[in-house]
Design a protein around this motif. Structure first.
Motif, PDB file in Angstrom:
ATOM      1  N   GLY A  47      -1.933  -4.870 -17.818  1.00  0.00           N
ATOM      2  CA  GLY A  47      -0.718  -5.385 -18.441  1.00  0.00           C
ATOM      3  C   GLY A  47       0.550  -5.225 -17.631  1.00  0.00           C
ATOM      4  N   ILE A  48       0.443  -4.656 -16.439  1.00  0.00           N
ATOM      5  CA  ILE A  48       1.616  -4.522 -15.572  1.00  0.00           C
ATOM      6  C   ILE A  48       1.376  -5.323 -14.297  1.00  0.00           C
ATOM      7  N   LEU A  49       2.433  -5.543 -13.538  1.00  0.00           N
ATOM      8  CA  LEU A  49       2.290  -6.198 -12.250  1.00  0.00           C
ATOM      9  C   LEU A  49       1.765  -5.188 -11.240  1.00  0.00           C
ATOM     10  N   CYS A  50       0.783  -5.596 -10.453  1.00  0.00           N
ATOM     11  CA  CYS A  50       0.136  -4.655  -9.536  1.00  0.00           C
ATOM     12  C   CYS A  50       1.130  -4.015  -8.569  1.00  0.00           C
ATOM     13  N   HIS A  51       2.075  -4.786  -8.050  1.00  0.00           N
ATOM     14  CA  HIS A  51       3.008  -4.226  -7.070  1.00  0.00           C
ATOM     15  C   HIS A  51       4.003  -3.250  -7.690  1.00  0.00           C
ATOM     16  N   SER A  52       4.095  -3.217  -9.017  1.00  0.00           N
ATOM     17  CA  SER A  52       4.983  -2.240  -9.665  1.00  0.00           C
ATOM     18  C   SER A  52       4.433  -0.820  -9.525  1.00  0.00           C
ATOM     19  N   LEU A  53       3.178  -0.691  -9.115  1.00  0.00           N
ATOM     20  CA  LEU A  53       2.592   0.633  -8.906  1.00  0.00           C
ATOM     21  C   LEU A  53       3.189   1.326  -7.691  1.00  0.00           C
ATOM     22  N   TYR A  54       3.866   0.588  -6.823  1.00  0.00           N
ATOM     23  CA  TYR A  54       4.294   1.157  -5.532  1.00  0.00           C
ATOM     24  C   TYR A  54       5.696   1.712  -5.428  1.00  0.00           C
ATOM     25  N   PRO A  55       6.700   1.581  -6.101  1.00  0.00           N
ATOM     26  CA  PRO A  55       7.122   0.467  -6.944  1.00  0.00           C
ATOM     27  C   PRO A  55       7.818  -0.594  -6.090  1.00  0.00           C
ATOM     28  N   SER A  56       7.632  -1.832  -6.488  1.00  0.00           N
ATOM     29  CA  SER A  56       8.235  -2.956  -5.780  1.00  0.00           C
ATOM     30  C   SER A  56       8.397  -4.116  -6.746  1.00  0.00           C
ATOM     31  N   THR A  58       8.308  -7.173  -5.610  1.00  0.00           N
ATOM     32  CA  THR A  58       7.602  -8.282  -4.978  1.00  0.00           C
ATOM     33  C   THR A  58       6.229  -7.811  -4.508  1.00  0.00           C
ATOM     34  N   PRO A  59       5.308  -8.748  -4.299  1.00  0.00           N
ATOM     35  CA  PRO A  59       3.975  -8.351  -3.817  1.00  0.00           C
ATOM     36  C   PRO A  59       4.059  -7.538  -2.526  1.00  0.00           C
ATOM     37  N   CYS A  60       3.111  -6.685  -2.344  1.00  0.00           N
ATOM     38  CA  CYS A  60       3.050  -5.824  -1.162  1.00  0.00           C
ATOM     39  C   CYS A  60       2.979  -6.670   0.111  1.00  0.00           C
ATOM     40  N   PRO A  61       3.586  -6.206   1.204  1.00  0.00           N
ATOM     41  CA  PRO A  61       3.604  -6.984   2.452  1.00  0.00           C
ATOM     42  C   PRO A  61       2.220  -7.354   2.969  1.00  0.00           C
ATOM     43  N   GLY A  62       1.223  -6.506   2.772  1.00  0.00           N
ATOM     44  CA  GLY A  62      -0.108  -6.777   3.287  1.00  0.00           C
ATOM     45  C   GLY A  62      -1.040  -7.469   2.294  1.00  0.00           C
ATOM     46  N   CYS A  63      -0.501  -7.898   1.152  1.00  0.00           N
ATOM     47  CA  CYS A  63      -1.335  -8.503   0.113  1.00  0.00           C
ATOM     48  C   CYS A  63      -1.970  -9.804   0.606  1.00  0.00           C
ATOM     49  N   TRP A  80      -4.161   1.068   7.885  1.00  0.00           N
ATOM     50  CA  TRP A  80      -3.648   2.401   7.597  1.00  0.00           C
ATOM     51  C   TRP A  80      -2.606   2.286   6.488  1.00  0.00           C
ATOM     52  N   SER A  81      -2.718   3.107   5.456  1.00  0.00           N
ATOM     53  CA  SER A  81      -1.743   3.148   4.374  1.00  0.00           C
ATOM     54  C   SER A  81      -0.890   4.393   4.558  1.00  0.00           C
ATOM     55  N   GLU A  82       0.321   4.174   5.032  1.00  0.00           N
ATOM     56  CA  GLU A  82       1.251   5.285   5.244  1.00  0.00           C
ATOM     57  C   GLU A  82       1.514   6.016   3.934  1.00  0.00           C
TER      58      GLU A  82
END
Length: 123
Positions: A47-56, A58-63, A80-82
């Motif tokens: 029920g949430i936007l996936c990129h809000s987990l990061y939080p952002s 907008t979609p993640c740059p590597g999506c 690699w995930s910093e």
């Protein structure tokens, strides 16, 4: 709000429910429609936007979701995930017969990556 047919949710649960890592069923709008047991255990909600987990906002740059949906085939992106301090092998897999849905997950390959790649911080 996007809707997903009950049989699609059931199929997701049957196929990915017991997968040992978090797996998300996501709509092209980036709304998480369902999560497997491992994701739920980590507190990842539907029920949430996936990129809000990061939080952002907008979609993640590597999506790779747009590419996977456009091509109609799975896309793999190891990197690699910093943020997580892990080498992740990410997948975006369109759901057959459901042009607006995809499955997303990543496997932690950190223990399998050469040390020089970890210290370089890239994939």
């Amino acid at each position: 709000m996007p809707q997903v047919e009950p049989e699609v949710l059931h199929a997701f649960e049957m196929m990915w429910g017991l997968y040992p890592g978090p797996v998300l069923l996501i709509h092209k709008s980036r709304e998480i429609m369902a999560v497997n047991q491992a994701a739920a255990t980590l507190g990842l909600p539907a029920g949430i936007l996936c990129h809000s987990l990061y939080p952002s906002d907008t979609p993640c740059p590597g999506c790779m979701a747009n590419k996977a949906l456009k091509q109609g085939q799975g896309v793999r992106r190891p990197a690699w995930s910093e943020r997580q301090g892990q080498f992740m092998d990410g997948f975006w897999i369109p759901v057959s017969g459901e042009p607006e849905l995809y499955v997303h997950f990543g496997n932690d390959l950190t223990d399998l990556v050469r040390p020089e790649l970890k210290s370089a911080g890239n994939g």
